[in-house]
Design a protein around this motif. Structure first.
Motif, PDB file in Angstrom:
ATOM      1  N   GLU A 104       0.867  -1.183   0.000  1.00 41.30           N
ATOM      2  CA  GLU A 104       0.000   0.000   0.000  1.00 41.30           C
ATOM      3  C   GLU A 104       0.904   1.234   0.000  1.00 41.30           C
ATOM      4  O   GLU A 104       1.713   1.429   0.905  1.00 41.30           O
ATOM      5  N   GLY A 105       0.780   2.054  -1.036  1.00 36.06           N
ATOM      6  CA  GLY A 105       1.545   3.295  -1.107  1.00 36.06           C
ATOM      7  C   GLY A 105       0.865   4.371  -0.279  1.00 36.06           C
ATOM      8  O   GLY A 105      -0.341   4.303  -0.039  1.00 36.06           O
ATOM      9  N   GLU A 106       1.647   5.336   0.157  1.00 39.48           N
ATOM     10  CA  GLU A 106       1.023   6.369   0.992  1.00 39.48           C
ATOM     11  C   GLU A 106      -0.091   7.133   0.269  1.00 39.48           C
ATOM     12  O   GLU A 106      -1.144   7.389   0.858  1.00 39.48           O
ATOM     13  N   PRO A 107       0.098   7.485  -1.004  1.00 39.73           N
ATOM     14  CA  PRO A 107      -0.994   8.220  -1.673  1.00 39.73           C
ATOM     15  C   PRO A 107      -2.235   7.370  -1.934  1.00 39.73           C
ATOM     16  O   PRO A 107      -3.223   7.886  -2.479  1.00 39.73           O
ATOM     17  N   GLY A 108      -2.187   6.058  -1.610  1.00 34.46           N
ATOM     18  CA  GLY A 108      -3.381   5.224  -1.794  1.00 34.46           C
ATOM     19  C   GLY A 108      -3.263   4.264  -2.963  1.00 34.46           C
ATOM     20  O   GLY A 108      -4.165   3.469  -3.214  1.00 34.46           O
ATOM     21  N   TYR A 195       7.356   9.035  -0.528  1.00 38.83           N
ATOM     22  CA  TYR A 195       6.314   9.884   0.052  1.00 38.83           C
ATOM     23  C   TYR A 195       6.292   9.762   1.564  1.00 38.83           C
ATOM     24  O   TYR A 195       6.383   8.670   2.112  1.00 38.83           O
ATOM     25  N   ARG A 196       6.182  10.889   2.232  1.00 34.51           N
ATOM     26  CA  ARG A 196       6.019  10.879   3.687  1.00 34.51           C
ATOM     27  C   ARG A 196       5.116  12.037   4.062  1.00 34.51           C
ATOM     28  O   ARG A 196       5.458  13.193   3.817  1.00 34.51           O
ATOM     29  N   TYR A 335       3.553  -1.138   4.012  1.00 39.05           N
ATOM     30  CA  TYR A 335       2.930   0.174   3.849  1.00 39.05           C
ATOM     31  C   TYR A 335       4.019   1.235   3.779  1.00 39.05           C
ATOM     32  O   TYR A 335       4.934   1.247   4.595  1.00 39.05           O
ATOM     33  N   GLU A 336       3.875   2.126   2.808  1.00 37.87           N
ATOM     34  CA  GLU A 336       4.940   3.089   2.544  1.00 37.87           C
ATOM     35  C   GLU A 336       5.006   4.258   3.528  1.00 37.87           C
ATOM     36  O   GLU A 336       6.068   4.814   3.767  1.00 37.87           O
TER      37      GLU A 336
END
Ligand code: PRX
Length: 654
Positions: A104-108, A195-196, A335-336
Motif C-alpha cells: 500500500e503506497g502512501e498516496p493510496g 512519500y512521507r 505500507y509506505e
C-alpha cells in the motif's frame, strides 16, 4: 539493581493481571503442545535440525552446530539459497498464485505481488545485477523507501549471493556514505524519492551526496517512484533507471548454491561507540531462525494476512516482513507511509481494507494511538484481527491493555517479542496458544533458547531478582561477527562474561520465571523504538564549530519511551541563543538523520565528571527527569551538577 527505575518500570513490576489463552485461539494454534520446551531443551541441536528439514537444501548439512566460543557455525556443510526458499519452494504448491507482498503506497496506490510475480521480478532484477558485474560476495547497498522494489532487491541479492546492506531511508547522506564505505559496496540502489505525509523525500539527492565520498560505488540503480516532481537528476554513465535495466532480462535466474555460513546481509546498528557497527547475518541459521519463529510466534495460517508495520530498513522488517514471512509462504503487507496520513486512522483503514489477521507494531506507536483516542480505531471494522504483537522497547502494562482492548477487541493474544538486530530472530516471547500472558512481560525464552538474568559477576540471580539479561547457548540466527571488526564482536558481546552473550539489557524474572525487560544498561537509547547511540549524537554535536563538549542522555518519555536531551558546553566566546539551539538540532539531523534530532538542548558551562574525567550521565538523567540528585560523592566538582539542576529547573518552567 543495574537499571534506574522510571515510573513506568515501577508500574511494570507491580503488574498482577493475567490473560490466559483465549479458548478458541488455543484450539487452533500452531503450537499447542507444552512439551515443545522440554523437547528443545533436551536436545537443542536435534530440535533445530527438525525445523531445518522443512526448508529446501541443495545439499543437506553434515553437522548442526560447531561452537568455538564465541564463534558459532550452524548447519555446516549445507548448501541452500534463501531466495529459493522464500520463492521457488512455493511455486509447485497452491501458493504459487497467493499474494506474497501486498503493498500500500502512501498516496493510496496499491500493488499485489503473488509468489509467482515476486519470483519473476526477483529473477529479472538478479539478472540485471549480474549484468552490472555483481558477483557472489560483492556488497550491494539499498537505500529505498517502503516500496516493493526494496524486498525485490534484497531477494535478488540473496539469489546471486551478494550480501545486501539496507540503509533506512530516513538516514542522512552522511550516514549512508559511512555505511557504504564500511561495507565497500559496489552498487547502490535508491529511488528518485518517496512519500512521507504527502511530501516528497528526496532520496536521490542524499544518495548523490553520499556517493561523492564513496568511491567503491560503480553504479547507482534508481527506482522511479515519484517521477518528475522529485527533481532527481541522473548522472550519465553512473546512474541507471531500474525499469530500463530490467527490461528484456530473462524471467528466470538460477539461484546461487550458498554455503550455510555464507553472508546473507550486513545491517548497521548503533552501539556504544560513535561508529555504527555492521551486524553480519549468514544464510542457513538466519533462515531457519526467522522461519521457525514466524510460525510459532505469529501463529501464521495459510489464509492469514499478516502486517508488520516496521520499516524494512530495520531488522524487524528484514526478519518479519521479508525473510520469515516469505519463507513461511505468508501474505505480508508493506505500507509506505505515516500512520497519520491522510488521517490518524490510516492503520485501521489498512487493516479493514485487507482484512488483516495478524498485526505487529511498536509500543511507541500504541502509545501514540492511545493519545489520539479510541475514536480512530472505532471508525473501522477490526474484527479480522486474531493476534497482536509488539517489539522494539518495553511495553508498559497500560499500553498493552489498551492494545488488547481497543485494537484486539479483547479476543486477540498480545505477544510482546524481545530480540535485537544482533539476535536476528525473536528470542523471548509468548507462544500464543500456550502462554498465559502478563501485560508488560515478554514471558519466556522460546523453545531452543536459553536465557538468564545475572549479576555483575555473572552469577545467575534467583527468581524475583533483577540483573543483566544474557543468552547462555548459541542460537541459529545469532550474528556471526561485526563486519570487518571481529575484535569488536568479541569485546562487545562476549567479554563481559565468558561464554555468555551480553545483550546490553536489564531484566528481572518474577517468582514464576517470567522475564520483564527493563531497558538498556549501556549508552544505547531507544527513541520511538529506534535504536540510537548517545555517543553518536555527541560526536555529531561536537562536530559543530560552536561546541566544545556534549553529553547526551535518554530522558523517560511517555510516548517515545525515551527522548533525546543534549547537554552542551560551548566554545569560549560563543554565545547561547535560541537560534544556536535550532542550528545544533539541524546539524544532528544533517549528520545522522531526523530520528536523532535532540528534543532538548541545554547549555551548561561544565559537565559533571568523575575525578577520572568520566561524564556522569546518571546525574544528567536525574537532572533531566527532575529527580533528587543521586550519589554525587565521586564527582570532581559537585557544584557543577547542582548549578545545572538549578538552571534546568528554571528552563523547565520557561
Ligand atoms: O533494549 C532492547 C529493545 O531493543 C533493543 C534492540 O534494538 P534493535 O537492535 O533496534 O532491535 C529492535 C527490534 C528487534 C534491545 O536490546 N527491545 C526490543 N524488543 C523489546 C525490547 N525491550 C523490551 N521489550 C521488547 N519486546
Amino acid at each position: 539493581m543495574v537499571v534506574e527505575r522510571s515510573a513506568s518500570i515501577e508500574a511494570l513490576l507491580e503488574e498482577r493481571r493475567r490473560f490466559p489463552v483465549p479458548e478458541e485461539f488455543g484450539k487452533r494454534a500452531n503450537v499447542r503442545d507444552p512439551g515443545i520446551y522440554k523437547r528443545a531443551a533436551r536436545n537443542p541441536e536435534a530440535f533445530w535440525a527438525r525445523v531445518a528439514q522443512e526448508l529446501h537444501w541443495f545439499k543437506k548439512w553434515d553437522r548442526v552446530l560447531e561452537w568455538n566460543p564465541p564463534f558459532a557455525k550452524w548447519f555446516l556443510g549445507g548448501k541452500l539459497n534463501v531466495s529459493y526458499n522464500c520463492l521457488d519452494r512455493h511455486l509447485d504448491t497452491p501458493r504459487k498464485n497467493k499474494a506474497a507482498i501486498i503493498w500500500e503506497g502512501e498516496p493510496g496506490d496499491d500493488r499485489v505481488l503473488t509468489y509467482q510475480d515476486l519470483h519473476r521480478e526477483v529473477c529479472r532484477f538478479a539478472n540485471a545485477l549480474k549484468s552490472l558485474g555483481v558477483k557472489k560476495g560483492d556488497r550491494v547497498t539499498i537505500y529505498l523507501p517502503m516500496i516493493p522494489e526494496l524486498p525485490i532487491a534484497m531477494l535478488a541479492c540473496a539469489r546471486i549471493g551478494a550480501p545486501h546492506s539496507v540503509v533506512f531511508g530516513g538516514f542522512s547522506a552522511e550516514s549512508l556514505r559511512d555505511r557504504i564505505n564500511d561495507s565497500q559496496a559496489k552498487i547502490l540502489i535508491t529511488s528518485d524519492g518517496g512519500y512521507r505525509r504527502g511530501t516528497i523525500v528526496p532520496l536521490k539527492r542524499s544518495a548523490d551526496e553520499a556517493v561523492q565520498g564513496a568511491p567503491s560505488v560503480e553504479k547507482v540503480v534508481v527506482v522511479r517512484r515519484v517521477g518528475d516532481k522529485s527533481g532527481a537528476t541522473m548522472q550519465e554513465g553512473r546512474d541507471l533507471w531500474w525499469h530500463e535495466l530490467v527490461q528484456g532480462q530473462p524471467l528466470t535466474c538460477p539461484p546461487e548454491e550458498m554455503d550455510s555460513e555464507d553472508m546473507l546481509y550486513i545491517l548497521y546498528t548503533s552501539g556504544t561507540t560513535g561508529k555504527p557497527k555492521g551486524v553480519v547475518h549468514t544464510t542457513a541459521g538466519y533462515l531457519v531462525g526467522t522461519y521457525a519463529t514466524t510460525r510459532w510466534v505469529f501463529d501464521l495460517k495459510e489464509e492469514d494476512t499478516y502486517w508488520c508495520t516496521a520499516d524494512i530498513g530495520w531488522v524487524t522488517g528484514h526478519s518479519y516482513i521479508v525473510y520469515g514471512p516469505l519463507a513461511s509462504g505468508a501474505a505480508s503487507i508493506m505500507y509506505e507511509g505515516a500512520p497519520d496520513f491522510p488521517d490518524r486512522d490510516r492503520f485501521w483503514a489498512i487493516i479493514e481494507k485487507y482484512r488483516v489477521n495478524v498485526f505487529y507494531t511498536a509500543p511507541t506507536a500504541i502509545r501514540t494511538f492511545m493519545r489520539w483516542g479510541e475514536e480512530y480505531p472505532k471508525r473501522h471494522d477490526l474484527s479480522s484481527l486474531r493476534l497482536l504483537g509488539t517489539v522494539g522497547e518495553p511495553i508498559n502494562p497500560e499500553a498493552w491493555v489498551w492494545y488488547w482492548k481497543h485494537i484486539g477487541g479483547e479476543r486477540c493474544p498480545v505477544v510482546d517479542t524481545w530480540w535485537q538486530t544482533e539476535t536476528g530472530m525473536i528470542l523471548i516471547s509468548p507462544l500464543p496458544g500456550l502462554t498465559t500472558l502478563k501485560p508488560g512481560s515478554a514471558t519466556f525464552p522460546l523453545p531452543g533458547i536459553e536465557a538468564d538474568v545475572v549479576d555483575e559477576q555473572g552469577n545467575s540471580v534467583p527468581l524475583g531478582g533483577g540483573g543483566y539479561l544474557v543468552i547462555t547457548r548459541p542460537w541459529p540466527a545469532m550474528l556471526r561477527t561485526i563486519y570487518g571488526d571481529p575484535d569488536r564482536y568479541v569485546k562487545q558481546y562476549w567479554s563481559r562474561y565468558p561464554n555468555l552473550y551480553f545483550t546490553g539489557d536489564g531484566a528481572k524474572r518474577d517468582e514464576e520465571g517470567y522475564f520483564w525487560l527493563l531497558g538498556r544498561v549501556d549508552d544505547v537509547i531507544k527513541v520511538s523504538a529506534h535504536r540510537l547511540s548517545t555517543m553518536e549524537i555527541e560526536s555529531a554535536l561536537v562536530d559543530h564549530s560552536a561546541v566544545a563538549e556534549s553529553a547526551v542522555i535518554g530522558k523517560a518519555d511517555e510516548v517515545k519511551g525515551e527522548a533525546i536531551v543534549a547537554f552542551v558546553t560551548l566554545k569560549n566566546g560563543v554565545n547561547q541563543s535560541p537560534e544556536l539551539i535550532n542550528e545544533l538540532k539541524q546539524h544532528v539531523v544533517r549528520k545522522i538523520g531526523a530520528i536523532a534530532r535532540p528534543e532538548q538542548i541545554i547549555f551548561t558551562a561544565e559537565l559533571p565528571k568523575t575525578r577520572s574525567g568520566k561524564i556522569m550521565r546518571r546525574l544528567l538523567r536525574d537532572v533531566a527527569e527532575g529527580r533528587a540528585l543521586g550519589d554525587t560523592t565521586t564527582l570532581a566538582d559537585p557544584a557543577v551538577v547542582q548549578a545545572l539542576k538549578d538552571k534546568y529547573g528554571e528552563e523547565g518552567e520557561a
